[in-house]
Write a protein that holds these residues in place. Structure first.
Motif, short mmCIF file in Angstrom:
data_model
loop_
_atom_site.label_atom_id
_atom_site.label_comp_id
_atom_site.label_asym_id
_atom_site.label_seq_id
_atom_site.Cartn_x
_atom_site.Cartn_y
_atom_site.Cartn_z
N GLU A 35 0.85 -1.20 0.00
CA GLU A 35 0.00 0.00 0.00
C GLU A 35 0.89 1.24 0.00
O GLU A 35 1.25 1.76 1.05
N GLY A 38 0.95 4.57 2.03
CA GLY A 38 1.62 4.67 3.33
C GLY A 38 2.84 5.57 3.30
O GLY A 38 3.07 6.34 4.23
N TYR A 39 3.61 5.49 2.19
CA TYR A 39 4.82 6.32 2.12
C TYR A 39 4.45 7.79 2.12
O TYR A 39 5.13 8.61 2.72
N PHE A 41 1.82 9.03 3.51
CA PHE A 41 1.32 9.38 4.84
C PHE A 41 2.46 9.61 5.83
O PHE A 41 2.36 10.46 6.69
N ILE A 42 3.53 8.82 5.71
CA ILE A 42 4.61 9.03 6.68
C ILE A 42 5.64 10.04 6.18
O ILE A 42 6.58 10.37 6.90
N SER A 46 8.45 11.77 8.50
CA SER A 46 9.79 11.24 8.24
C SER A 46 10.75 12.34 7.83
O SER A 46 11.90 12.36 8.26
#
Lengths: 322, 305
Positions: A35, A38-39, A41-42, A46
């Motif tokens: 998914e 997700g990248y 979203f973070i 990050s």
């Protein structure tokens, strides 16, 4: 998930290990089981972590091996381990570390005992008990600076409330903050006053998680209240005790604001604690490389203290915690 | 806990042997005395907790420049508001106040946004490297601020952010603790909700924004309250970044005010106490309205370790 997908997975697993693991990772990255949203979203958190935490951590290590004296970048001479070697003979720094240890060793157990007593007192059904809980918690939310200013006046040698109360009970007045013997102790008292409500809430959560049946069992076995507390409640609170001890020690070693506002490290360096010492080295004397080395030594000490407590828990056989 | 169970809790089992019976009866007859004793103890501790605050308020209401009352008057005897007036005319406390509000509001908003998005991904999206990233975030919680504060200052200096609001705000707009706390909250929401929304054609953002966020308002409030408290009460970072008067926060202003007035023979204590009241009041107001979120967050951090 279809059969075809599963077949593809096993085929992937059978591939020879030598052939381009990167390629495989790439395919897994684009597969529909990953998914990728997700990248995104973070990404903000990050990026923040990398810029304001990871880069500074690396840079701090770099700094500690250099003779850094200006806020500018680069061009500072590399000095290897010299900062750390100097540090070993730096008596004022070790005095600050000793003061920090004294502060921690005094404030953590005393604070835990006081807050446990408070938690046990408010852990019952009485009219208006929530008001008392709220009042006990009040100092926790207040700012260290404002509280420090108020306590300076409370502890003032001539007209302070504390010395007035001392006079009433017939004790000699003290110059609390001007006396090297009492200054640290006074700050410990202020710390306990300010922090006890915080620990009380955590103790209270621990107390309320103990099943009532265990107290009943102890009562059936003929244990009185004190023995029930000592042999049933306290052992069952061990996770809470451990948590408060570990976080208390970590926080104790990082104390800064009361020393900065109330005593400025004085009198005669009696309340010069590690972080205040590092702050002065870095931002008043601008020896940032050396101060970074000091910060790493402080971190190492905190880390060792935490490991020591974990080791103690392991030895006790509390497997659920360590 | 169910109502039934709460009622059971109230009636404790007391089984006593013959010799203890007399003592137990005595203990029961002393019930009112014990209650009075408890209240006395509670009031004693409460007074200890409250005296510094009362003293602060009563001193702040004394005439400007006055000495302390002696013997100390814990309750105010004079109601002189001139100190509060001076605070905003003689000293730029109004400016400090607005600075602090701006920095705090933006930090809280940033923390909620940054932590919630990351926490959602860690709780409810499965992507390669999720675990590694999460462990990395958790590990950074162990690094104390003192290790990073020097390089962080140098970084902010290089970016030209010293004496700017960006410099004050940017390093604080995300926190590993907030991510951890919100992830725990998101994990309690059934996966079915997510699946149902997806079947209805919602994309990840819609699921997050329209389903997960509204369902975890208490956790979001807890994170906000913590961010608010941490930012409003922070001294060390503003001390490093806000070097001119224009960007000072209340905490910093009060600390400098205290340092400069202790140089005088007779510091203006009533004015200083008025300043302390102004620093504390907003936090008290938030505490009054959001008390349970303060307590919930602390209890959670303790129990979950």
């Amino acid at each position: 998930v279809t059969v075809a997908d599963a077949g593809e997975d096993t085929r992937k697993a059978r591939q020879p290990r030598g052939r381009a693991p990167g390629h495989q990772l790439w395919r897994r990255f684009w597969s529909r089981h990953n998914e990728r949203a997700g990248y995104l979203f973070i990404l903000p958190a990050s990026a923040h972590l990398a810029l304001f935490l990871l880069i500074p951590i690396g840079f701090s290590l770099y700094l500690s091996f250099h003779e850094w004296s200006t806020p500018g970048f680069l061009g500072a001479p590399f000095v290897g381990l010299e900062n750390y070697r100097d540090l070993l003979q730096d008596e004022p720094f070790w005095r600050a570390m000793r003061n920090t240890a004294t502060y921690t060793v005094l404030s953590v157990p005393l604070g835990m005992a006081v807050s446990l007593a408070m938690a046990v007192t408010v852990n019952r059904r009485l009219l208006g008990i929530n008001v008392f809980r709220a009042i006990f918690f009040l100092p926790v939310i207040t700012s260290w600076v404002a509280v420090s200013v108020v306590w300076i006046t409370l502890l003032s040698p001539n007209a302070g409330v504390v010395n007035y109360v001392f006079g009433l009970v017939g004790l000699p007045p003290q110059a609390w903050l001007d006396n090297p013997r009492w200054a640290m102790f006074a700050i410990v008292i202020i710390t306990i006053w300010k922090g006890a409500g915080f620990q009380m809430v955590i103790w209270l959560a621990g107390l309320q998680s103990i099943p009532i049946e265990l107290h009943e069992a102890a009562a059936i076995d003929g244990a009185n209240r004190w023995r029930t507390f000592w042999h049933v409640t306290l052992p069952l609170l061990f996770p809470t005790t451990f948590f408060l001890a570990v976080t208390g020690v970590i926080g104790g070693f990082q104390v800064f604001t009361p020393m900065y506002v109330i005593t400025e490290g004085g009198p005669l360096g009696a309340t010069d604690v590690a972080v205040y010492h590092i702050y002065k080295r870095a931002f008043q004397e601008f020896s940032m490389g050396y101060a970074s080395a000091q910060a790493w030594v402080l971190f190492a000490v905190i880390f060792l203290a935490t490991l020591l407590q974990l080791w103690y828990v392991r030895r006790r056989g509390e497997t659920s915690l360590a | 806990m169910s109502r039934q169970r709460m009622r059971e809790r109230r009636t404790r089992v007391r089984i006593v042997t013959g010799e203890q019976r007399g003592l137990a009866r005595l203990w029961d007859t002393l019930m009112p005395v014990r209650t009075v004793f408890f209240y006395a103890m509670l009031i004693f501790i409460a007074v200890g907790m409250l005296v510094p605050f009362l003293w602060m308020v009563s001193t702040s209401l004394r005439p400007p420049g006055a000495a302390f009352s002696y013997p100390p008057q814990i309750l105010p005897t004079t109601f002189d508001l001139r100190n509060y007036q001076q605070l905003f005319t003689l000293v730029p406390f109004g400016r400090y106040f607005l600075n602090t509000v701006l920095v705090t509001v933006l930090t809280v908003a940033g923390q909620v946004a940054f932590c919630a998005t990351a926490a959602y991904a860690f709780a409810r999206l499965s992507f390669i490297g999720r675990k590694a990233f999460f462990v990395l975030f958790l590990a950074t919680m162990m690094i104390p601020f003192q290790v990073t504060m020097i390089p962080l200052f140098l970084l902010v200096f290089q970016l030209g952010w010293v004496n700017t609001y960006t410099g004050l705000i940017a390093p604080g707009i995300s926190s590993a603790f907030g991510i951890f706390l919100l992830r725990q909250a998101f994990l309690t929401i059934p996966r079915d909700y997510q699946d149902a929304a997806r079947i209805d054609g919602a994309n990840e953002w819609t699921v997050f924004f329209r389903i997960f966020l509204p369902l975890t308002k208490p956790a979001l409030a807890t994170v906000s309250v913590f961010a608010f408290m941490g930012t409003w009460n922070d001294l060390l970072w503003p001390l490093l970044v806000a070097r001119d008067e224009e960007h000072r926060t209340l905490e910093l202003g009060l600390a400098y005010f205290n340092a400069s007035s202790s140089a005088f023979q007779q510091p203006n204590w009533p004015l200083m106490m008025a300043a302390s009241v102004v620093v504390l009041l907003p936090v008290l107001v938030v505490y009054l309205f959001a008390q349970r979120y303060f307590v919930a967050g602390i209890a959670l951090s303790g129990v979950k370790g």
